[in-house]
Design a protein around this motif. Structure first.
Motif: not given
Length: 412
Positions: A186-187, A208, A251, A298
C-alpha cells in the motif's frame, strides 16, 4: 493500450478484455503429494490407473444366482457367503445360491443378484419372488471409470469434489501449476499497520490486509512489502523489488491521474502501464500493465473500491495466470428490489445487497445501507452485488434488478 490514456471512461468489459487478452497462463509446473494438493490447479489431464470399480461387485445385500437355476417356488440352498473384503472363492455347487453383501466381489458364474427384500428364507433354502434379468444389481468392473480414462482435464482447481476421486484411484502424486507469486503493498503517509496506534490524520491499512486475504484464498504465494510512504526513492525501490520477485504486483492508492504524478512517471519508466478511468462505481481509478518482469495492477485507495476492482478485475486475471480454465464468477440472477436504491446514470454500479428467496421461491434483494466507498462493513452484511446498469437511474422498491452472488472471496 492507447485507450488507457484517454480522458473518457472505459467499461468493465473493455478493461477485462484488454487485461485477459494480454496475459497468458504460467507454464511452470511441479509434482506434489495428493495431501498437499487442495486448492492447486491441475497442470495435465489426470488419467485413471485402474478400473473403478476394480472388480465386478454387488450393488445390493442379497443373493447371487444363476438364472437358469431359478425354478418357480423351488428353494435354493445357500452354498456360501460373500462379503466386501472376504469374497466367496469355493466351488459353487449347481442349483444353489450365494449370500452376498453390498460391495462384495461377484462369484464366478453369477448372472444376477436378487435383493434380500425379494427373498424368503427357510430351512429348505431361499425362494425368490422377483422377475430376474441378466446383470441385475451387478456393478461391472470399470463401470464408473475405465483404466486409461481421463478423469480430470488440465486447469481444474482441486478441492473436496476432486481429491477424494483421485484418492479412490490410488493416485498419491500429481502434476500441478506452480503457485502464483504476488507482491502487494500500500502507498500513503496516512496509512498505519493494523495493531499500531493511530496518530492524527492516520487510518488503518485495510486494503493490503483485504487483498492479502483474497490472494491467500486463491492459493497465491503472497509477498507482502508493507506500507510504502510517499517518497519517490522508497516507492521505486518497492516496485523494483516486487518486479524481481513476483508474477503480479498489486498496489493500492496513488492511481488517480494527477493524484501522484511521480507514481505514473515511475511506472512509465519501469514498464508500460495504463491509468484507466473505469465506468464503474465504486472503483473509478485503476491501473494495469506490464513492468519489466511482472504484470501490475493498481487499485484505488478507498477500501470498497479496492475490494471491488480486485474482485471484478484482478480475480479473473489471477485465474487465467494460474491456468484455472474453469474459473468463472457466479451467474447474475434477477431479483425484486425490496428497498429503493439510489443511482445516477453514467457508471455501472455495484451496490452491496442481501438476497433471499420468498415463500413463493422468488428472489428478493435489499440494500445493506449506505454505499459509500469507505463503508467496508457492507461486505460483511451482504451476500451479493446489486448490479445496476450504466444508464440506469434510481430504482424504486418493487422493480427488478440483477444480482451477482458473492463467490468464495466474499461469501460469509
Amino acid at each position: 493500450m492507447d485507450h488507457c490514456h484517454t480522458s473518457g471512461l472505459i467499461s468493465l468489459e473493455q478493461a477485462l478484455d484488454t487485461m485477459l487478452g494480454q496475459v497468458v497462463p504460467l507454464d511452470e509446473t511441479e509434482s506434489i503429494a495428493l495431501n498437499d494438493a487442495c486448492g492447486r490447479i491441475t497442470a495435465t489431464p489426470v488419467i485413471s490407473p485402474i478400473d473403478v470399480p476394480p472388480f465386478a461387485n454387488s450393488a445390493m445385500d442379497g443373493y447371487a444366482v444363476r438364472i437358469s437355476e431359478l425354478n418357480a417356488n423351488a428353494p435354493l440352498p445357500i452354498a456360501g457367503k460373500a462379503f466386501a473384503g472376504a469374497p466367496f472363492n469355493d466351488a459353487w455347487p449347481a442349483n444353489s445360491c450365494i449370500r452376498i453383501m453390498t460391495g462384495a466381489p461377484i462369484p464366478a458364474g453369477t448372472e444376477a443378484v436378487i435383493m434380500q427384500e425379494q427373498a424368503e428364507v427357510s430351512e429348505a433354502g431361499v425362494r425368490f419372488n422377483a422377475v430376474v434379468h441378466a446383470g441385475q444389481n451387478v456393478r461391472l468392473a470399470g463401470e464408473d471409470i475405465q483404466q486409461g480414462a481421463s478423469v480430470l482435464p488440465a486447469g481444474v482447481r482441486l478441492g473436496a469434489a476432486q481429491l477424494p476421486l483421485l484418492a479412490s484411484l490410488g493416485i498419491s502424486e500429481l502434476r500441478v501449476m506452480r503457485k502464483l507469486k504476488v507482491a502487494v503493498f500500500s502507498t500513503g503517509d496516512e496509512l498505519q499497520p493494523v495493531g499500531q496506534p493511530l496518530q492524527d490524520g492516520q487510518i488503518y491499512d485495510t486494503n493490503r490486509f483485504a487483498v492479502r486475504l483474497m490472494l491467500e484464498q486463491m492459493g497465491c504465494e503472497v509477498i507482502d512489502l508493507g506500507i510504502i510512504r510517499d517518497d519517490r526513492t522508497a516507492l521505486r525501490a518497492a516496485f523494483e523489488q516486487a518486479d524481481r520477485s513476483a508474477d503480479l504486483v498489486i498496489s493500492s492508492g496513488g492511481v488517480s491521474v494527477g493524484e501522484a504524478d511521480y507514481t505514473k512517471q515511475m511506472l512509465d519508466e519501469l514498464g508500460e502501464v495504463g491509468f484507466w478511468k473505469l465506468a464503474i462505481k465504486p472503483g473509478k481509478p485503476f491501473a494495469f500493465g506490464k513492468l519489466q518482469h511482472a504484470w501490475f495492477c493498481g487499485l484505488p485507495g478507498n477500501p470498497v473500491s479496492a475490494a471491488l476492482t480486485f474482485y471484478q478485475l484482478v480475480q479473473p486475471l489471477l485465474a487465467k495466470l494460474a491456468g484455472h480454465h474453469e474459473w468463472h464468477l457466479p451467474p447474475r440472477l434477477r431479483a425484486r428490489a425490496l428497498t429503493p436504491l439510489k443511482k445516477a446514470p453514467g457508471r455501472l454500479d455495484f451496490q452491496r445487497g442481501v438476497f433471499a428467496s420468498n415463500a413463493l421461491g422468488e428472489l428478493e434483494v435489499s440494500t445493506t445501507g449506505h454505499q459509500g466507498s469507505h463503508v467496508f462493513s457492507s461486505f460483511s452484511q451482504g451476500n451479493c452485488f446489486i448490479v445496476l446498469e450504466r444508464d440506469r437511474g434510481a430504482v424504486a422498491a418493487g422493480e427488478m434488478v440483477e444480482i451477482e452472488p458473492f463467490n468464495m472471496l466474499l461469501r460469509n
